[in-house]
Design an enzyme around this catalytic site. Structure first.
Site, PDB file in Angstrom:
ATOM      1  CB  SER A 106      -0.970  -0.050   1.170  1.00 35.76           C
ATOM      2  OG  SER A 106      -2.014   0.876   0.984  1.00 35.76           O
ATOM      3  CG  ASP A 250      -2.564   4.093  -2.119  1.00 33.61           C
ATOM      4  OD1 ASP A 250      -3.330   3.994  -3.100  1.00 33.61           O
ATOM      5  OD2 ASP A 250      -2.663   3.361  -1.111  1.00 33.61           O
ATOM      6  CG  ASP A 252      -2.778  -0.506  -2.692  1.00 34.35           C
ATOM      7  OD1 ASP A 252      -2.595   0.667  -2.321  1.00 34.35           O
ATOM      8  OD2 ASP A 252      -3.493  -1.308  -2.066  1.00 34.35           O
ATOM      9  CG  ASP A 254      -6.091   0.958  -1.157  1.00 34.34           C
ATOM     10  OD1 ASP A 254      -5.221   1.857  -1.088  1.00 34.34           O
ATOM     11  OD2 ASP A 254      -6.113  -0.010  -0.372  1.00 34.34           O
TER      12      ASP A 254
END
Length: 460
Positions: A106, A250, A252, A254
């Site tokens: 993340s 970010d 990833d 999400d």
């Protein structure tokens, strides 16, 4: 030690020693545990898992280890390659798979990676399931497949295309209204997979895209958490390019943040507020966020004759409450949008589509839209305690102290005053209490935190 085993997966820094960092042996052990857990809990022989990863430097290596390990258990693998967290979540049920693994840490820096575990709905596994996987990893009770029963491996490169098409098909997404605006948008994807997915989505909306850090090579040009102090470059470029807005995600994809036409941040907390404003105007219902998210969402819901509920902190808790209340929209104050019409997971792509539709239909600039919402300011503090202090007993004392206010004990203690709030949560790893506050000014939010620290000290 930089290896964190939790109910939501395993996370750590690459290299170093086994059981202390995320080494190849740790990756294999944890992938084996998840695969074995699925085999133990599914009444079918042939299992299929969907795998996708962000663009971290270690991603390819970790991906190879995970895929080979699952094949070694006799599980078939569909490898989406460079992908986004929400894309993997969408593709698990799309492909009728039995689960998925997202390889991403993340917003953590580049030396980190992680395995995040999904069930057959493409949703994060429950805390109870996660505990069972951890126990299996600890026991190493694995039974690998014989040579004739090894799992098959195949790749798919259409995951992002399918995800985008599902977004464009949503009734609340109006691509034509957005196209008519001919928005010019700067995108900062921190050199990860948002650099593939977000520009691709924007092109469907007829936007002019200016790419900043959209090369998916895993070399993050700034701290990848989309906070104000890390986003100077995009704020400057939006002004220089005379763009209508900037979009930040970010690694990833999400978490979602916007920059207005003046190069000022829209505010990560207000991503969810704006999307909820648009959706609840068209369908009254319920909005959900966690206890540490801004009161601005509750304001919007109330203004639109809708209801607001707060869950414990954590995406799994938000999703559980959203299902219970049949929420129209939910998410977290860190820019995480969860739109159940598509899937129960934080999704920056659907967030962008809904935000741009709202912006187009309102016929406002981004700064004008932001001005329609109450401005709140947040403070974050902590108080360190000695290990012998009973933190739970201390929180109970605080709850009693403020019993005449609106108090929630769903997750720590949250006290809702008329014009501000304070949320106290104990750390699971050290003797500290985290103190979150929100008020109409930064000074007031910080002062409220300081007052609570004095109150805590007086009760010890």
């Amino acid at each position: 030690m930089s290896l964190i085993k939790s109910i939501s997966g395993i996370r750590g820094t690459i290299g170093g020693r086994v059981n202390e960092n995320l080494t190849p042996l740790d990756v294999v052990k944890f992938a084996s545990a998840f695969g074995t857990w699925l085999q133990n809990n599914k009444n079918k022989k042939d299992l299929t898992l969907v795998i996708g990863r962000d663009a971290r430097i270690s991603g390819e290596m970790v991906n190879s280890l995970v895929c080979a390990t699952l094949q070694g258990l006799g599980i078939h693998v569909v490898d989406l390659g460079l992908s986004t967290t929400p894309t993997v979540e969408v593709m698990v049920p799309e492909l009728n798979a039995d689960g998925g693994i997202i390889l991403t840490a993340s917003h953590n820096p580049k030396q980190w990676n992680a395995l995040k575990l999904l069930n057959e709905k493409g949703e994060f596994i429950t805390g109870e399931n996660g505990a069972e996987v951890l126990a299996l990893a600890e026991s190493e009770d694995f039974d690998y497949a014989q040579v004739d029963d090894l799992g098959k491996y195949k790749t798919r490169n259409d995951g992002i295309d399918i995800h985008i098409q599902k977004i464009l098909d949503l009734p609340m997404v109006d691509a034509e209204a957005v196209k008519a605006k001919k928005f010019k948008i700067v995108v900062d994807a921190v050199n990860s997979t948002g650099g593939i997915a977000i520009p691709q989505l924007l092109e469907h909306f007829g936007c002019e895209v200016v790419k900043l850090y959209c090369e998916p090579n895993g070399h993050f040009p700034h701290n990848p958490e989309p906070l104000k102090e890390h986003l100077g470059d995009i704020c400057e470029l939006v002004k220089k390019e005379k763009a209508d807005l900037g979009i930040v995600v970010d690694p990833d994809v999400d978490r979602l943040a916007f920059v207005d036409e003046n190069g000022d941040l829209f505010g990560e907390e207000y991503t969810l507020v704006a999307v909820a404003d648009y959706l609840l105007r068209h369908k009254k219902g319920v909005a959900v966020s966690n206890l540490s998210s801004s009161r601005a969402l509750a304001d919007v819901a109330k203004n639109l004759d809708s209801e607001y509920f707060a869950s414990a902190v954590g995406e799994v808790n938000v999703v559980t409450l959203m299902k219970e209340k049949n929420a129209v929209i939910g998410g977290e104050g860190n820019g995480g949008i969860i739109y159940p019409e598509l899937h129960y997971g934080r999704d920056s792509l659907v967030g962008v589509a809904l935000f741009l539709t709202h912006l187009a239909k309102e016929n406002k600039t981004v700064s004008e839209l932001r001005a329609t919402y109450h401005s709140y300011f947040m403070g974050k503090k902590k108080i360190e305690l000695t290990p012998d202090i009973d933190v739970d007993a201390l929180l109970t004392k605080i709850e009693k102290e403020y019993q005449n206010e609106r108090v929630s004990t769903v997750d720590g203690v949250k006290i809702d005053f008329e014009k501000n709030w304070v949320h106290l949560r104990k750390s699971n790893t050290e003797p500290i209490i985290r103190i979150y506050t929100e008020a109409f000014s930064q000074e007031e939010a910080d002062e409220l935190g300081d007052q609570m620290i004095l109150k805590i000290k007086s009760l010890i």
